[in-house]
Motif scaffolding. Structure first.
Motif, PDB file in Angstrom:
ATOM      1  N   UNK A   1     -65.827 -23.927 -15.119  1.00 15.67           N
ATOM      2  CA  UNK A   1     -64.713 -24.798 -14.738  1.00 15.67           C
ATOM      3  C   UNK A   1     -63.395 -24.266 -15.291  1.00 15.67           C
ATOM      4  N   UNK A   2     -63.430 -23.767 -16.540  1.00 12.38           N
ATOM      5  CA  UNK A   2     -62.214 -23.190 -17.138  1.00 12.38           C
ATOM      6  C   UNK A   2     -61.745 -21.981 -16.349  1.00 12.38           C
ATOM      7  N   UNK A   3     -62.718 -21.132 -15.887  1.00 12.96           N
ATOM      8  CA  UNK A   3     -62.331 -19.964 -15.092  1.00 12.96           C
ATOM      9  C   UNK A   3     -61.698 -20.390 -13.764  1.00 12.96           C
ATOM     10  N   UNK A   4     -62.212 -21.469 -13.170  1.00 11.87           N
ATOM     11  CA  UNK A   4     -61.628 -21.939 -11.914  1.00 11.87           C
ATOM     12  C   UNK A   4     -60.155 -22.262 -12.089  1.00 11.87           C
ATOM     13  N   UNK A   5     -59.800 -22.902 -13.245  1.00 11.85           N
ATOM     14  CA  UNK A   5     -58.389 -23.203 -13.520  1.00 11.85           C
ATOM     15  C   UNK A   5     -57.618 -21.931 -13.860  1.00 11.85           C
ATOM     16  N   UNK A   6     -58.273 -21.035 -14.634  1.00 16.14           N
ATOM     17  CA  UNK A   6     -57.611 -19.802 -15.074  1.00 16.14           C
ATOM     18  C   UNK A   6     -57.344 -18.860 -13.909  1.00 16.14           C
ATOM     19  N   UNK A   7     -58.210 -18.892 -12.876  1.00 17.57           N
ATOM     20  CA  UNK A   7     -58.119 -17.920 -11.786  1.00 17.57           C
ATOM     21  C   UNK A   7     -56.840 -18.034 -10.975  1.00 17.57           C
ATOM     22  N   UNK A   8     -56.076 -19.127 -11.172  1.00 16.30           N
ATOM     23  CA  UNK A   8     -54.779 -19.225 -10.486  1.00 16.30           C
ATOM     24  C   UNK A   8     -53.808 -18.171 -11.005  1.00 16.30           C
ATOM     25  N   UNK A   9     -54.062 -17.683 -12.248  1.00 19.31           N
ATOM     26  CA  UNK A   9     -53.144 -16.703 -12.853  1.00 19.31           C
ATOM     27  C   UNK A   9     -53.865 -15.403 -13.222  1.00 19.31           C
ATOM     28  N   UNK A  10     -55.109 -15.497 -13.695  1.00 21.22           N
ATOM     29  CA  UNK A  10     -55.894 -14.320 -14.088  1.00 21.22           C
ATOM     30  C   UNK A  10     -57.139 -14.286 -13.215  1.00 21.22           C
ATOM     31  N   UNK A  11     -57.348 -13.183 -12.485  1.00 16.18           N
ATOM     32  CA  UNK A  11     -58.446 -13.191 -11.520  1.00 16.18           C
ATOM     33  C   UNK A  11     -59.789 -12.798 -12.129  1.00 16.18           C
ATOM     34  N   UNK A  12     -59.805 -12.341 -13.403  1.00 12.41           N
ATOM     35  CA  UNK A  12     -61.070 -11.949 -14.029  1.00 12.41           C
ATOM     36  C   UNK A  12     -61.173 -12.522 -15.433  1.00 12.41           C
ATOM     37  N   UNK A  13     -62.389 -12.915 -15.794  1.00 11.25           N
ATOM     38  CA  UNK A  13     -62.676 -13.410 -17.139  1.00 11.25           C
ATOM     39  C   UNK A  13     -63.921 -12.690 -17.640  1.00 11.25           C
ATOM     40  N   UNK A  14     -63.794 -11.980 -18.774  1.00 10.08           N
ATOM     41  CA  UNK A  14     -64.923 -11.255 -19.361  1.00 10.08           C
ATOM     42  C   UNK A  14     -65.304 -11.864 -20.708  1.00 10.08           C
ATOM     43  N   UNK A  15     -66.584 -11.811 -21.012  1.00  6.71           N
ATOM     44  CA  UNK A  15     -67.082 -12.135 -22.348  1.00  6.71           C
ATOM     45  C   UNK A  15     -67.843 -10.908 -22.849  1.00  6.71           C
ATOM     46  N   UNK A  16     -67.387 -10.334 -23.973  1.00  5.24           N
ATOM     47  CA  UNK A  16     -67.982  -9.131 -24.555  1.00  5.24           C
ATOM     48  C   UNK A  16     -68.761  -9.491 -25.804  1.00  5.24           C
ATOM     49  N   UNK A  17     -69.865  -8.759 -26.040  1.00  7.28           N
ATOM     50  CA  UNK A  17     -70.596  -8.970 -27.292  1.00  7.28           C
ATOM     51  C   UNK A  17     -69.956  -8.129 -28.394  1.00  7.28           C
ATOM     52  N   UNK A  18     -70.558  -8.156 -29.584  1.00  6.28           N
ATOM     53  CA  UNK A  18     -69.945  -7.464 -30.718  1.00  6.28           C
ATOM     54  C   UNK A  18     -69.951  -5.949 -30.553  1.00  6.28           C
TER      55      UNK A  18
ATOM     56  N   UNK B   1     -68.206 -12.101 -36.557  1.00  7.04           N
ATOM     57  CA  UNK B   1     -67.599 -11.687 -35.295  1.00  7.04           C
ATOM     58  C   UNK B   1     -68.702 -11.450 -34.263  1.00  7.04           C
ATOM     59  N   UNK B   2     -68.642 -12.204 -33.133  1.00 10.83           N
ATOM     60  CA  UNK B   2     -69.663 -12.106 -32.099  1.00 10.83           C
ATOM     61  C   UNK B   2     -69.187 -11.297 -30.887  1.00 10.83           C
ATOM     62  N   UNK B   3     -67.900 -11.110 -30.767  1.00  9.92           N
ATOM     63  CA  UNK B   3     -67.354 -10.437 -29.593  1.00  9.92           C
ATOM     64  C   UNK B   3     -65.992 -11.010 -29.248  1.00  9.92           C
ATOM     65  N   UNK B   4     -65.667 -11.014 -27.967  1.00 12.10           N
ATOM     66  CA  UNK B   4     -64.361 -11.545 -27.564  1.00 12.10           C
ATOM     67  C   UNK B   4     -64.410 -12.062 -26.138  1.00 12.10           C
ATOM     68  N   UNK B   5     -63.414 -12.883 -25.808  1.00  6.33           N
ATOM     69  CA  UNK B   5     -63.195 -13.369 -24.443  1.00  6.33           C
ATOM     70  C   UNK B   5     -61.896 -12.736 -23.948  1.00  6.33           C
ATOM     71  N   UNK B   6     -61.904 -12.217 -22.734  1.00  2.79           N
ATOM     72  CA  UNK B   6     -60.730 -11.509 -22.201  1.00  2.79           C
ATOM     73  C   UNK B   6     -60.388 -12.041 -20.812  1.00  2.79           C
ATOM     74  N   UNK B   7     -59.113 -12.348 -20.609  1.00  6.77           N
ATOM     75  CA  UNK B   7     -58.599 -12.724 -19.290  1.00  6.77           C
ATOM     76  C   UNK B   7     -57.766 -11.560 -18.766  1.00  6.77           C
ATOM     77  N   UNK B   8     -58.186 -11.000 -17.631  1.00 11.41           N
ATOM     78  CA  UNK B   8     -57.506  -9.840 -17.060  1.00 11.41           C
ATOM     79  C   UNK B   8     -56.560 -10.295 -15.954  1.00 11.41           C
TER      80      UNK B   8
END
Length: 643
Positions: free
Chosen positions: A109-126, A213-220
């Motif tokens: 649901x958060x990505x659906x809102x975010x996609x109006x400005x950022x078309x990709x959402x990544x979750x990376x591990x450590x 530290x588990x990783x990161x979330x990135x909005x492209x």
């Protein structure tokens, strides 16, 4: 006598020539003053516009950072639930699976809102590998891709702080920037066992906080998509935007050949002739300082206003608003060209006499001054009106975005832990056996949380419909499946409302059971669910009847309807044996927040948004929804969908 006339003619010609020289000199000075005055006014307006644009871009960046921070927190919570599930029995593992599914839905649901400005959402591990990804349909998600070669990944890992990346070209060939937020595993240890919630009958002996530290979330973010919302980034002949990252690399520019180059590169220095004003402006900009100036490039004179873009209270990028000065003078130059032509025609008559010529010159000079002042005043008024409208538009868009951000975060996000923990309280493993009063209270919490989630969903759906942002995920589905889903929705509503009513639900298909249509099943199920819920609220308690009927749409039976007769359709009917709807109220039911003022309405409450949402969803599918006024046994709602 002739000599006198010749002398007089020579004197007249000399006076005419001198008069012409004086006139054109005065005209040139008047035009120069008018152009200078116009430039000063434009500079003031451009400064205000540039500041407003950079503030709006900074607001967008902060909004995106807040969204991926929420995703990082949910990702950390998923890790806690997974660890807890590994130490649990089968029942708790089922509960953990429910929580994990709920958290995953919230991330989507958060990505659906975010996609109006950022078309990709990544979750990376450590280890910097993409383990989860959201992208536009049909595009590569790059699951499993090692992104350790990206500077922003390493910087996030080293600083363990949010990072706004420099400009880069993505794997899909699109110019991008990326915003990151680190994910930490913060757990609480009580004795030897780790748990999401401590037992109500025990007190921890020792508490130790640990953060891993588990990783990161990135909005492209595609840079062109980010900046083109605020101005021209394609045409160099009118006012345009140029954006730089912290290294001075050009991210956005109408001169696409320079995108990806540093402003000090030989190619750019060549077209600016190593202009000191341009270099100073950009140098100050990437160091977080506002600057402005006038300089010349290979395309002509430019006025540049530069403001740093602030996000998270620091300079992350720079933006220049650049205006070709010839576009500023274009309108008044045309006016002055016309004035010169008229002046030339007037000077033809000067041979009639020096006195007439002098009078004409004097009067014309005054007229020109008045015309310039008039045009300047009109331009000022137009610019002022444009500025007011622009500010209202920006304020309105910002208010709407902030409202959606508030609803999404301040209302929806707190419901997530309430629902999760309330659900866990019903599990004996966490709290032991509850007495009936406690169990009833917790079930009441869950019912009200579910109602609140629906209310928030209704508000967001109405906003999306009004802004034409409702996204439909159409697929081929059987009509029978839609009806079966409606029956399931009926059972869920009865369970959620804890209703004691004796209600009979009848489903009847007057079409082939194999008939399939293209639609968004979730949204059509939402329409049927809203209509069924309305019927449940108003049918009699002891012998309530609700009928769901699906027929082929026969245009001859609905001659009063405006539906197109050249498309095949099916019509859904939801009817009941309730008190019905007064004829004088039926046309108003599809208005936002409208409710019939009756004792039953006050008893069952509601927001007056359900039917508005139903109308928007049905019309988005190319159908229509209405109240069947000819039905006299209760209320009957009908809507059509194309086959």
């Amino acid at each position: 006598m002739l000599k006198i006339h010749l002398v007089s003619l020579a004197l007249i010609i000399s006076l005419v020539i001198v008069s012409n020289i004086i006139y054109f000199y005065l005209q040139e000075q008047n035009e120069k003053n008018a152009l200078d005055s116009l430039l000063v006014q434009h500079v003031s307006l451009q400064n205000q516009s540039a500041k407003s644009i950079t503030n709006s871009i900074g607001s967008d960046l902060n909004s995106m950072l807040k969204m991926i921070e929420n995703v990082a927190q949910m990702e950390a919570m998923k890790n806690i639930v997974k660890n807890d599930s590994q130490l649990s029995d089968g029942k708790q593992q089922n509960a953990s699976g429910y929580i994990l599914g709920f958290l995953q839905d919230q991330i989507k649901s958060t990505y659906d809102d975010l996609s109006k400005k950022a078309d990709r959402l990544y979750i990376l591990d450590k280890n910097d590998v993409v383990i989860e990804s959201y992208a536009p349909p049909g595009e590569d998600t790059f699951i499993g891709l090692d992104l350790s070669f990206r500077d922003y990944v390493n910087k996030t890992k080293e600083t363990q702080q949010p990072v706004y990346s420099d400009f880069f070209k993505g794997a899909d060939g699109i110019n991008r920037i990326t915003i990151t937020y680190p994910v930490f595993n913060k757990t609480e240890y009580s004795g030897q066992n780790m748990s999401l919630a401590g037992s109500v009958n025990s007190i921890p002996n020792k508490t130790t906080d640990s953060e891993t530290y588990l990783g990161l979330v990135a909005a492209s973010v595609p840079v062109s998509q980010l900046f083109e919302r605020y101005g021209n980034i394609f045409n160099v002949e009118s006012q345009y935007l140029v954006a730089y990252d912290k290294n001075g690399t050009i991210m956005v520019s109408p001169r696409t050949e320079f995108i990806g180059m540093n402003y000090l590169s030989p190619e750019i220095q060549q077209v600016t002739d190593s202009n000191g004003i341009y270099n100073r402006i950009v140098s100050n900009l990437i160091n977080g300082k506002q600057d402005q100036g006038l300089y010349t490039t290979d395309l002509g004179e430019r006025y540049n206003t530069a403001f740093p873009v602030l996000a998270d209270n620091k300079t992350v990028y720079g933006l220049s608003v650049v205006t070709p000065t010839n576009s500023i003078y274009e309108d008044i130059n045309e006016l002055m060209r016309n004035e010169r032509i008229q002046s030339a025609l007037l000077f033809i008559t000067m041979s009639a006499g020096v006195i007439i010529i002098i009078v004409i010159l004097r009067n014309w000079s005054k007229d020109l001054g008045k015309e310039v002042k008039k045009r300047t005043l009109e331009l000022n008024e137009a610019n002022h009106r444009l500025e007011i409208v622009n500010e209202k538009i920006i304020a309105s868009e910002k208010a709407k975005e902030e409202f959606i951000s508030m609803v999404s975060h301040e209302l929806r996000t707190p419901l997530m832990p309430i629902k999760a923990y309330a659900g866990m309280l019903l599990k004996p493993k966490y709290t032991g056996e509850l007495n009936p009063k406690q169990k009833k209270a917790i079930e009441s919490i869950l019912r009200n949380v579910t109602s609140m989630e629906r209310l928030v969903g209704d508000v967001l759906d109405v906003y999306r419909l009004e802004m034409s942002r409702l996204k439909l995920s159409k697929q081929e589905i059987g009509v029978k499946s839609l009806v079966d889903n409606a029956v399931s929705e009926f059972q869920e509503i009865i369970k959620t409302q804890d209703s004691k009513k004796n209600i009979q639900l009848n489903a009847k298909l007057n079409v082939s059971e194999n008939l399939k249509i293209q639609c968004d099943p979730q949204r059509i199920n939402q329409v049927l669910g809203n209509l069924i819920k309305n019927s449940i609220d108003f049918v009699p308690s002891n012998n309530g009847i609700i009928n769901i009927i699906v027929d082929n749409y026969d245009h001859s039976q609905y001659l009063d309807r405006p539906d197109s007769i050249d498309r095949k359709k099916i019509v859904f009917t939801v009817e009941d044996n309730g008190p019905g709807i007064p004829l004088d109220k039926s046309d108003s039911l599809f208005r936002k927040f409208y409710q019939i003022d009756t004792s039953l309405t006050r008893k069952h409450g509601g927001t007056g948004l359900g039917l508005v949402i139903c109308k928007g969803i049905v019309e988005s599918h190319g159908g229509n929804i209405w109240i069947d006024k000819s039905y006299t046994l209760g209320a009957s709602f009908k809507f059509t969908l194309p086959i």
